[in-house]
Design a protein around this motif. Structure first.
Motif, PDB file in Angstrom:
ATOM      1  N   UNK A   1       5.307   4.028  -9.415  1.00 18.96           N
ATOM      2  CA  UNK A   1       6.487   3.740  -8.681  1.00 18.96           C
ATOM      3  C   UNK A   1       7.800   4.574  -8.914  1.00 18.96           C
ATOM      4  N   UNK A   2       8.285   5.230  -7.948  1.00 17.01           N
ATOM      5  CA  UNK A   2       9.481   5.926  -8.321  1.00 17.01           C
ATOM      6  C   UNK A   2      10.787   4.997  -8.420  1.00 17.01           C
ATOM      7  N   UNK A   3      11.883   5.557  -8.778  1.00 20.14           N
ATOM      8  CA  UNK A   3      13.142   4.633  -8.910  1.00 20.14           C
ATOM      9  C   UNK A   3      13.568   4.274  -7.543  1.00 20.14           C
ATOM     10  N   UNK A   4      13.490   5.175  -6.607  1.00 19.14           N
ATOM     11  CA  UNK A   4      13.699   4.602  -5.263  1.00 19.14           C
ATOM     12  C   UNK A   4      13.045   3.364  -4.905  1.00 19.14           C
ATOM     13  N   UNK A   5      11.764   3.385  -5.209  1.00 17.16           N
ATOM     14  CA  UNK A   5      10.910   2.230  -4.801  1.00 17.16           C
ATOM     15  C   UNK A   5      11.097   0.998  -5.721  1.00 17.16           C
ATOM     16  N   UNK A   6      11.486   1.356  -6.845  1.00 18.37           N
ATOM     17  CA  UNK A   6      11.772   0.124  -7.745  1.00 18.37           C
ATOM     18  C   UNK A   6      13.195  -0.542  -7.356  1.00 18.37           C
ATOM     19  N   UNK A   7      14.181   0.511  -7.049  1.00 18.99           N
ATOM     20  CA  UNK A   7      15.368  -0.409  -6.603  1.00 18.99           C
ATOM     21  C   UNK A   7      15.379  -1.014  -5.319  1.00 18.99           C
ATOM     22  N   UNK A   8      14.146  -0.388  -4.278  1.00 16.74           N
ATOM     23  CA  UNK A   8      13.963  -1.086  -3.008  1.00 16.74           C
ATOM     24  C   UNK A   8      13.260  -2.490  -3.442  1.00 16.74           C
ATOM     25  N   UNK A   9      12.442  -2.653  -4.202  1.00 20.63           N
ATOM     26  CA  UNK A   9      11.855  -4.165  -4.822  1.00 20.63           C
ATOM     27  C   UNK A   9      12.792  -4.866  -5.293  1.00 20.63           C
ATOM     28  N   UNK A  10      13.710  -4.329  -6.213  1.00 22.89           N
ATOM     29  CA  UNK A  10      14.851  -5.230  -6.452  1.00 22.89           C
ATOM     30  C   UNK A  10      15.743  -5.795  -5.327  1.00 22.89           C
TER      31      UNK A  10
ATOM     32  N   UNK B   1       0.776  -1.178   0.044  1.00 22.40           N
ATOM     33  CA  UNK B   1       0.050  -0.066  -0.062  1.00 22.40           C
ATOM     34  C   UNK B   1       0.822   1.272  -0.221  1.00 22.40           C
ATOM     35  N   UNK B   2       2.030   1.279   0.636  1.00 18.59           N
ATOM     36  CA  UNK B   2       2.881   2.334   0.739  1.00 18.59           C
ATOM     37  C   UNK B   2       3.587   2.431  -0.790  1.00 18.59           C
ATOM     38  N   UNK B   3       4.043   1.417  -1.345  1.00 20.63           N
ATOM     39  CA  UNK B   3       4.833   1.761  -2.721  1.00 20.63           C
ATOM     40  C   UNK B   3       3.507   2.108  -3.679  1.00 20.63           C
ATOM     41  N   UNK B   4       2.403   1.541  -3.852  1.00 19.56           N
ATOM     42  CA  UNK B   4       1.349   1.793  -4.845  1.00 19.56           C
ATOM     43  C   UNK B   4       0.138   2.687  -3.995  1.00 19.56           C
ATOM     44  N   UNK B   5       0.543   3.794  -3.733  1.00 21.73           N
ATOM     45  CA  UNK B   5      -0.256   4.528  -2.854  1.00 21.73           C
ATOM     46  C   UNK B   5      -1.095   4.989  -3.712  1.00 21.73           C
TER      47      UNK B   5
ATOM     48  N   UNK C   1       2.270   0.496 -12.099  1.00 18.99           N
ATOM     49  CA  UNK C   1       3.661   0.724 -12.159  1.00 18.99           C
ATOM     50  C   UNK C   1       4.215   2.060 -12.299  1.00 18.99           C
ATOM     51  N   UNK C   2       3.091   3.052 -12.907  1.00 15.34           N
ATOM     52  CA  UNK C   2       3.399   4.257 -13.292  1.00 15.34           C
ATOM     53  C   UNK C   2       3.650   5.125 -11.861  1.00 15.34           C
TER      54      UNK C   2
END
Length: 178
Positions: free
Chosen positions: A57-66, A45-49, A54-55
């Protein structure tokens, strides 16, 4: 010298105390695991607020998921390597997530308390999203996932019954039975 026989009231009192201590420890463990589960479920819920997929999601959140996926793979690899098991490994993961979430809540409550006593505004009560605070929260989730991986084989607290039986035999008895 033998110890005196305890009364029935003392035995009941001791058993009640033992049961209450086990219950309290179980409730604390369950609360920490539940807090860890809630912090991980809140993650999506925090990432896909904003509900944009997917649009959103920021780069920081995408790198967090990886990084989260890599650390989760590391955790499961170490759980298999040290033969911890899936349920104990998941319990470790939830316990570490819950412990760090509990520490975060304590820090937040302490900050709000200091803010209200001093009258100075820290800004923790504001509803706006702070990117630095969000990155810090994601970093703590990654730290908890990193720390949750087992590092050695779990040691048993009690001796196995086989070793106790074997130690009772003398060398001559062992040679005779073999």
């Amino acid at each position: 010298m033998s110890s005196p026989q305890r009364s029935m009231i003392a035995k009941v009192d001791s058993a009640l105390t033992r049961c209450l201590c086990v219950l309290i420890v179980w409730l604390i463990s369950a609360s920490i695991w539940l807090l860890g589960l809630l912090s991980l479920s809140d993650l999506t819920m925090r990432i896909f607020a904003y509900g944009e997929g997917w649009s959103d999601v920021s780069w920081a959140e995408l790198s967090f998921m990886v990084i989260f996926a890599v650390l989760l793979w590391r955790h499961t690899y170490y759980c298999r390597y040290f033969a911890i098991g899936i349920w104990k490994g998941m319990g470790r993961l939830l316990a570490f997530q819950g412990t760090l979430a509990c520490m975060g809540l304590v820090i937040a409550v302490f900050t709000v308390d200091v803010e209200q006593h001093l009258g100075a505004s820290v800004g923790l009560l504001e509803t706006g999203a702070d990117p630095a605070l969000e990155l810090g929260e994601l970093g703590f989730i990654l730290l908890a996932l990193y720390l949750a991986a087992p590092t050695s084989v779990a040691k048993r607290l009690s001796h196995s019954p086989v070793s106790n039986v074997e130690s009772a035999h003398t060398t001559a008895e062992k040679e005779f039975t073999v």
